[in-house]
Structure formats: C-alpha cells, structure tokens
Enzyme design. Structure first.
Site, mmCIF file in Angstrom:
data_model
loop_
_atom_site.group_PDB
_atom_site.id
_atom_site.type_symbol
_atom_site.label_atom_id
_atom_site.label_comp_id
_atom_site.label_asym_id
_atom_site.label_seq_id
_atom_site.Cartn_x
_atom_site.Cartn_y
_atom_site.Cartn_z
ATOM 1 C CG ASP A 81 0.653 -9.187 -2.455
ATOM 2 O OD1 ASP A 81 0.454 -10.368 -2.786
ATOM 3 O OD2 ASP A 81 1.258 -8.854 -1.420
ATOM 4 C CB THR A 196 1.239 -5.802 5.849
ATOM 5 O OG1 THR A 196 0.291 -6.440 4.986
ATOM 6 C CG2 THR A 196 1.283 -6.542 7.172
ATOM 7 C CE1 TYR A 198 0.506 6.156 2.768
ATOM 8 C CE2 TYR A 198 -1.702 6.392 1.864
ATOM 9 C CZ TYR A 198 -0.524 6.954 2.299
ATOM 10 O OH TYR A 198 -0.374 8.317 2.263
ATOM 11 C CB SER A 199 -2.263 0.825 7.351
ATOM 12 O OG SER A 199 -2.344 0.881 8.755
ATOM 13 C CB SER A 201 4.018 3.237 4.543
ATOM 14 O OG SER A 201 4.404 2.107 3.800
ATOM 15 C CB ALA A 220 1.555 13.829 7.700
ATOM 16 C CD GLN A 254 -6.442 -2.470 -7.547
ATOM 17 O OE1 GLN A 254 -7.548 -2.975 -7.668
ATOM 18 N NE2 GLN A 254 -5.337 -3.203 -7.548
#
Length: 305
Positions: A81, A196, A198-199, A201, A220, A254
C-alpha cells in the site's frame, strides 16, 4: 454497490505501465513475468524509468512518470500500500486506472495476490474488473499570505508535534466557521481511504469509501471532549498553528514540512480522483474482514473470561 464503484464491463486496456517497489525480494521476477505475459497478448508494455534503473530491466520501453500518465491506459503496481500511495498521488491528474499486486499480505489498496496474479490480471485488463474511485485531499500551507507548499494526499494530512516537544496548539475552522481550539499531539484529516490508516490507530472511525466525508481525528488531545468528527467532503478545513515549540505536517506520511506559528493549512477535496481496478467479486467488506481479522471468533473460554 456504492456510488463510487462500477461493475459494468470496462474497455480492454492495451498500453500498460508497470511499477515495482525497490528492495523487495522477488520483485524483479514478478515484474518480468507480468511484462512478458502482457507482450504475448499483443499489449504495449511501459516500465517507469526508476523501476528500470532499480531492477536493471532491459528490452522494454522506459518512460518518466509524467510520460506514463499521458500514455498508459492502466498501471500495475507491484508492492504494498505504501508503494501504491506515492504512485497513485502522482498519477491522479492523468486519470490512469491502477491495479495493485501485493507481495505480502492482502493490502487495502493492493489486493491482487502473487499466486493468482497472471489469470487475475488477464481478466481485469480484458475488462472484467470492478472500478472504484477514491477521493484525494488538496492541501496548501500558507505563511504570511504566501503559498509555501501545495500537494495532494490520498490517505491523510497529519499535523503533529516534533519529537521531544510538548503539545501543539491549533485553531480549527470548517467553511469559515470556528470549530475549536485544540491542545494535542496533533490532528489528522483523513479521507475514507485513509480512515483505515493512522486515523484508525488514533481512534478515528472507518469510513466506507463511498462516504462523502473527511474524518478529523485529534491525536492524544489534552481535553477528552475533543472527539473525532466527520465533515462533508465539500468542506474547506483551515488549521492554524497557534502555539507549541515544534510542529510538523506530512501528506500520506511521505512529504514532510516544518511549521511555524501562525502558519495556516487549507485542506479541500481535490478535483482529481484515483481509480482502482479490483478483481471481479471484490468488495470492501471482504478486505476489512481480512485485514482487521473480523472473521476470527474468540474461543468459548475467551468469551467467558
């Protein structure tokens, strides 16, 4: 069937570009196998010039990414991916459909497995495929009224604190309306594709790809009342850096830039979309079950504990 997914027969693709992930074991063999098979069917095969250089490929046409965008009917990306993200973002302005061949486990965007690669690719390139469109983010960094950077993101735009620094302070508006001031480790603005990544997580919701929305997910946050929210993808999101010793921004993990106080980030839906081609029978929920292990049931003993 979602509004962004088409099951109608597609045209036969004749000119095919091939990209490969450098330093991945077995990639060169897979690239050549695909190319040689396509040539036997009378198709024109193009290799991206960096792929040719990395794998010392000879005997095939080599083109820059821009030239491929202007020439190819479809592109095959062999990798994961992460490889797909970079290429998809660059080819989006040319509207070249993309097929992902995954070298490891099933990916969210690269869903053709190596062991079934050739028969699947033949069927898909002959027009038997599911076509799906994915939204992109258009991000602009403004500093003292001038554009410092302008780029696209398929997954997300992420503002985050620097390593070792404390929380950053952000002022956020949507469509010119004040939403909140936030102290946190950062803020994620994600497309349905990026929901699906970093969001997820960080506690954000999963958005089915046809949902016309963007997820805004605090990282956080200092105040527990700062919760994820989904806004329409027609929205213009403005994020201003108000405080904190060090803040960074990245696009799809990136492209990274250092931010200063009072920098503004303007995020909108891009005019471009990315088109993925999937094998017949593909659906998004199968991918979710595979990747997130939703098909695994706990043992009876586990449920009783």
């Amino acid at each position: 069937m979602s509004p962004t997914t088409s099951l109608a027969p597609l045209p036969r693709f004749q000119t095919i570009a091939i990209f490969g992930k450098h330093m991945a074991g077995g990639t060169a063999q897979s690239l050549l196998q695909i190319a040689e098979c396509l040539v036997t069917t009378g198709r024109r095969v193009l290799f991206e010039s960096e792929t040719v250089q990395n794998f010392s490929i000879t005997g095939f046409e080599s083109m820059s990414l821009r030239e491929i965008g202007e020439t190819a009917d479809a592109a095959i990306i062999v990798g994961g991916d992460g490889t797909m993200l970079g290429i998809a973002r660059q080819l989006a302005p040319f509207d070249v459909p993309l097929i992902g061949v995954n070298q490891g486990r099933l990916g969210f965007m690269t869903d053709v497995s190596l062991d079934r690669m050739m028969p699947m690719l033949q069927e898909m390139l002959n027009g038997s495929a599911v076509s799906e469109h994915r939204t992109l983010l258009d991000g602009v960094i403004m500093r003292e009224g001038s554009i410092m950077n302008h780029t696209l993101a398929l997954n997300d735009v992420v503002l985050s604190r620097g390593s070792g620094s404390g929380m950053i302070e952000l002022h956020v508006e949507v469509d010119g309306n004040f939403m909140y001031n936030q102290r946190s480790d950062g803020l994620i603005v994600a497309t349905p594709t990026g929901s699906t990544a970093y969001s997820l997580s960080a506690g954000g919701p999963i958005l089915q790809p046809s949902v016309k929305g963007f997820a805004m997910v605090p990282i956080a946050p200092h105040a527990l009342s700062n919760r994820p929210i989904v806004v329409p993808d027609s929205s213009e999101i403005m994020i201003e850096v108000m405080g904190g010793r060090e803040a960074n921004i990245n696009f799809d993990m990136q492209s990274v830039a250092r931010l200063q106080h009072n920098d503004r980030i303007i995020i909108r839906r891009s005019e471009h979309v990315v088109t993925f081609l999937h094998p017949q029978g593909w659906n998004y929920y199968d991918t979710l079950r595979e990747k997130l292990h939703w098909n695994e049931y706990p043992s009876v003993e586990g449920r009783l504990k």
